[in-house]
Motif scaffolding. Structure first.
Motif, PDB file in Angstrom:
ATOM      1  N   LEU A   1      50.481  28.836  64.864  1.00 41.07           N
ATOM      2  CA  LEU A   1      51.264  27.774  65.040  1.00 41.07           C
ATOM      3  C   LEU A   1      50.357  26.570  64.213  1.00 41.07           C
ATOM      4  N   SER A   2      51.057  25.716  63.746  1.00 42.18           N
ATOM      5  CA  SER A   2      50.315  24.299  63.060  1.00 42.18           C
ATOM      6  C   SER A   2      49.557  23.555  64.392  1.00 42.18           C
ATOM      7  N   LYS A   3      48.670  23.016  63.942  1.00 38.50           N
ATOM      8  CA  LYS A   3      47.793  22.025  64.817  1.00 38.50           C
ATOM      9  C   LYS A   3      49.017  21.098  65.731  1.00 38.50           C
ATOM     10  N   GLU A   4      49.793  20.589  64.908  1.00 36.52           N
ATOM     11  CA  GLU A   4      50.768  19.745  65.412  1.00 36.52           C
ATOM     12  C   GLU A   4      51.868  20.314  66.510  1.00 36.52           C
ATOM     13  N   GLU A   5      52.326  21.414  65.912  1.00 32.36           N
ATOM     14  CA  GLU A   5      52.989  22.172  67.464  1.00 32.36           C
ATOM     15  C   GLU A   5      52.250  22.855  68.260  1.00 32.36           C
ATOM     16  N   THR A   6      51.046  22.975  68.011  1.00 34.05           N
ATOM     17  CA  THR A   6      50.081  23.278  69.424  1.00 34.05           C
ATOM     18  C   THR A   6      49.962  22.157  70.153  1.00 34.05           C
ATOM     19  N   GLU A   7      49.850  21.060  69.538  1.00 36.28           N
ATOM     20  CA  GLU A   7      49.664  19.678  70.335  1.00 36.28           C
ATOM     21  C   GLU A   7      50.716  19.355  71.073  1.00 36.28           C
ATOM     22  N   ARG A   8      51.989  19.803  70.565  1.00 34.35           N
ATOM     23  CA  ARG A   8      53.271  19.388  71.246  1.00 34.35           C
ATOM     24  C   ARG A   8      53.524  20.343  72.475  1.00 34.35           C
TER      25      ARG A   8
ATOM     26  N   SER B   1      43.795  24.740  72.207  1.00 38.22           N
ATOM     27  CA  SER B   1      44.645  24.729  71.224  1.00 38.22           C
ATOM     28  C   SER B   1      43.881  25.607  69.946  1.00 38.22           C
ATOM     29  N   SER B   2      42.814  25.799  69.816  1.00 36.75           N
ATOM     30  CA  SER B   2      42.425  27.013  68.882  1.00 36.75           C
ATOM     31  C   SER B   2      42.851  28.252  69.125  1.00 36.75           C
ATOM     32  N   ARG B   3      42.683  28.630  70.220  1.00 41.16           N
ATOM     33  CA  ARG B   3      43.411  29.963  70.581  1.00 41.16           C
ATOM     34  C   ARG B   3      44.995  30.046  70.558  1.00 41.16           C
TER      35      ARG B   3
ATOM     36  N   LYS C   1      48.482  30.824  81.520  1.00 40.88           N
ATOM     37  CA  LYS C   1      48.874  32.378  80.920  1.00 40.88           C
ATOM     38  C   LYS C   1      50.230  32.657  80.963  1.00 40.88           C
ATOM     39  N   GLN C   2      51.158  32.052  82.026  1.00 37.86           N
ATOM     40  CA  GLN C   2      52.389  32.209  82.228  1.00 37.86           C
ATOM     41  C   GLN C   2      53.165  31.554  80.769  1.00 37.86           C
ATOM     42  N   GLN C   3      52.799  30.408  80.451  1.00 33.74           N
ATOM     43  CA  GLN C   3      53.382  29.818  79.658  1.00 33.74           C
ATOM     44  C   GLN C   3      53.358  30.396  78.057  1.00 33.74           C
ATOM     45  N   TRP C   4      51.714  30.867  77.863  1.00 35.68           N
ATOM     46  CA  TRP C   4      51.308  31.628  76.601  1.00 35.68           C
ATOM     47  C   TRP C   4      51.085  32.826  76.789  1.00 35.68           C
ATOM     48  N   ASP C   5      51.973  33.855  77.204  1.00 38.28           N
ATOM     49  CA  ASP C   5      51.799  35.023  77.479  1.00 38.28           C
ATOM     50  C   ASP C   5      51.120  36.209  76.544  1.00 38.28           C
ATOM     51  N   LYS C   6      51.036  35.508  75.369  1.00 39.69           N
ATOM     52  CA  LYS C   6      50.270  36.422  74.133  1.00 39.69           C
ATOM     53  C   LYS C   6      48.861  36.263  74.453  1.00 39.69           C
ATOM     54  N   LEU C   7      48.366  35.183  74.939  1.00 39.73           N
ATOM     55  CA  LEU C   7      46.920  35.250  75.208  1.00 39.73           C
ATOM     56  C   LEU C   7      46.611  36.110  76.437  1.00 39.73           C
ATOM     57  N   SER C   8      45.396  36.765  76.099  1.00 39.35           N
ATOM     58  CA  SER C   8      45.127  37.677  77.092  1.00 39.35           C
ATOM     59  C   SER C   8      44.378  36.710  78.170  1.00 39.35           C
ATOM     60  N   ASP C   9      44.241  37.401  79.680  1.00 43.80           N
ATOM     61  CA  ASP C   9      43.446  36.534  80.512  1.00 43.80           C
ATOM     62  C   ASP C   9      42.087  36.101  79.893  1.00 43.80           C
TER      63      ASP C   9
ATOM     64  N   VAL D   1      42.316  33.019  78.180  1.00 47.07           N
ATOM     65  CA  VAL D   1      42.617  31.868  78.632  1.00 47.07           C
ATOM     66  C   VAL D   1      41.400  31.454  79.530  1.00 47.07           C
ATOM     67  N   SER D   2      40.855  32.475  80.067  1.00 48.75           N
ATOM     68  CA  SER D   2      39.606  31.999  80.968  1.00 48.75           C
ATOM     69  C   SER D   2      38.515  31.554  80.118  1.00 48.75           C
ATOM     70  N   ASP D   3      38.319  32.041  78.635  1.00 46.36           N
ATOM     71  CA  ASP D   3      37.354  31.561  78.008  1.00 46.36           C
ATOM     72  C   ASP D   3      37.513  30.024  77.461  1.00 46.36           C
ATOM     73  N   THR D   4      38.618  29.625  77.462  1.00 42.48           N
ATOM     74  CA  THR D   4      38.727  28.222  77.168  1.00 42.48           C
ATOM     75  C   THR D   4      37.977  27.102  77.969  1.00 42.48           C
ATOM     76  N   LEU D   5      37.792  27.659  79.355  1.00 46.16           N
ATOM     77  CA  LEU D   5      37.280  26.866  80.414  1.00 46.16           C
ATOM     78  C   LEU D   5      38.047  25.617  80.665  1.00 46.16           C
ATOM     79  N   GLY D   6      39.400  25.415  80.306  1.00 51.16           N
ATOM     80  CA  GLY D   6      40.099  24.354  80.485  1.00 51.16           C
ATOM     81  C   GLY D   6      39.999  23.501  79.304  1.00 51.16           C
ATOM     82  N   LYS D   7      39.187  23.501  78.430  1.00 47.51           N
ATOM     83  CA  LYS D   7      39.217  22.838  77.321  1.00 47.51           C
ATOM     84  C   LYS D   7      40.211  22.707  76.631  1.00 47.51           C
ATOM     85  N   ARG D   8      40.829  21.467  76.276  1.00 48.74           N
ATOM     86  CA  ARG D   8      42.070  21.462  75.562  1.00 48.74           C
ATOM     87  C   ARG D   8      41.780  21.764  73.943  1.00 48.74           C
ATOM     88  N   GLU D   9      40.725  21.597  73.357  1.00 54.21           N
ATOM     89  CA  GLU D   9      40.451  21.757  71.883  1.00 54.21           C
ATOM     90  C   GLU D   9      40.527  23.277  71.846  1.00 54.21           C
ATOM     91  N   GLN D  10      39.644  23.989  72.950  1.00 53.33           N
ATOM     92  CA  GLN D  10      39.485  25.529  72.756  1.00 53.33           C
ATOM     93  C   GLN D  10      40.880  26.217  73.060  1.00 53.33           C
TER      94      GLN D  10
END
Length: 75
Positions: free
Chosen positions: A49-56, A40-42, A18-26, A29-38
Protein backbone atom coordinates in the motif's frame (compact mmCIF):
# COMPACT_ATOMS: atom_id res chain seq x y z
CA UNK A 1 -8.98 7.80 21.35
CA UNK A 2 -5.48 9.05 20.83
CA UNK A 3 -2.75 6.75 19.63
CA UNK A 4 -0.85 6.80 22.93
CA UNK A 5 -3.80 4.97 24.54
CA UNK A 6 -3.66 2.32 21.83
CA UNK A 7 0.11 2.00 22.21
CA UNK A 8 -0.05 1.69 26.00
CA UNK A 9 -2.88 -0.85 25.73
CA UNK A 10 -1.40 -2.73 22.77
CA UNK A 11 -1.84 -6.12 24.43
CA UNK A 12 -5.59 -5.48 24.24
CA UNK A 13 -5.70 -3.83 20.82
CA UNK A 14 -3.35 -6.10 18.90
CA UNK A 15 -6.01 -8.80 18.49
CA UNK A 16 -8.24 -6.21 16.80
CA UNK A 17 -5.34 -5.12 14.60
CA UNK A 18 -4.64 -8.73 13.63
CA UNK A 19 -8.31 -9.19 12.77
CA UNK A 20 -8.28 -6.03 10.63
CA UNK A 21 -5.04 -6.89 8.79
CA UNK A 22 -5.02 -10.68 8.71
CA UNK A 23 -2.11 -10.93 6.28
CA UNK A 24 0.16 -9.79 9.11
CA UNK A 25 1.52 -12.60 11.22
CA UNK A 26 0.97 -12.57 14.96
CA UNK A 27 4.69 -11.88 15.33
CA UNK A 28 4.57 -8.91 12.94
CA UNK A 29 1.67 -7.40 14.87
CA UNK A 30 3.38 -8.00 18.22
CA UNK A 31 6.69 -6.63 16.98
CA UNK A 32 5.17 -3.21 16.26
CA UNK A 33 4.71 -2.78 20.03
CA UNK A 34 1.72 -0.60 19.20
CA UNK A 35 3.88 2.03 17.52
CA UNK A 36 1.90 3.61 14.70
CA UNK A 37 4.91 4.17 12.44
CA UNK A 38 6.00 0.54 12.77
CA UNK A 39 2.48 -0.69 12.06
CA UNK A 40 2.34 1.58 9.02
CA UNK A 41 5.64 0.21 7.71
CA UNK A 42 4.47 -3.38 8.12
CA UNK A 43 1.19 -2.69 6.36
CA UNK A 44 2.95 -0.97 3.46
CA UNK A 45 5.33 -3.90 3.17
CA UNK A 46 2.83 -6.76 3.43
CA UNK A 47 -0.11 -5.20 1.59
CA UNK A 48 1.93 -3.14 -0.93
CA UNK A 49 0.00 0.00 0.00
CA UNK A 50 0.99 3.63 -0.39
CA UNK A 51 1.80 5.55 2.77
CA UNK A 52 -1.37 7.61 2.27
CA UNK A 53 -3.59 4.53 1.96
CA UNK A 54 -1.92 2.93 4.94
CA UNK A 55 -2.52 6.02 7.07
CA UNK A 56 -6.16 6.12 5.95
CA UNK A 57 -6.66 2.49 6.99
CA UNK A 58 -4.95 3.01 10.34
CA UNK A 59 -7.04 6.13 11.03
CA UNK A 60 -10.24 4.25 10.15
CA UNK A 61 -9.22 1.37 12.42
CA UNK A 62 -8.29 3.80 15.21
CA UNK A 63 -11.72 5.46 15.03
CA UNK A 64 -13.39 2.06 15.37
CA UNK A 65 -11.38 1.41 18.52
CA UNK A 66 -12.87 4.58 19.99
CA UNK A 67 -16.35 3.30 19.27
CA UNK A 68 -15.62 -0.09 20.83
CA UNK A 69 -14.01 1.45 23.90
CA UNK A 70 -16.53 4.25 24.51
CA UNK A 71 -19.18 2.16 26.35
CA UNK A 72 -16.58 0.79 28.76
CA UNK A 73 -15.32 4.31 29.47
CA UNK A 74 -18.85 5.41 30.47
CA UNK A 75 -19.30 2.58 32.97
Amino acid sequence: MNWSNIESGWMTFKANAKQQWDKLSDQQVSDTLGKREQLSSRLQEVYALSKEETERQISDWQSKQVEKQAPAAKS
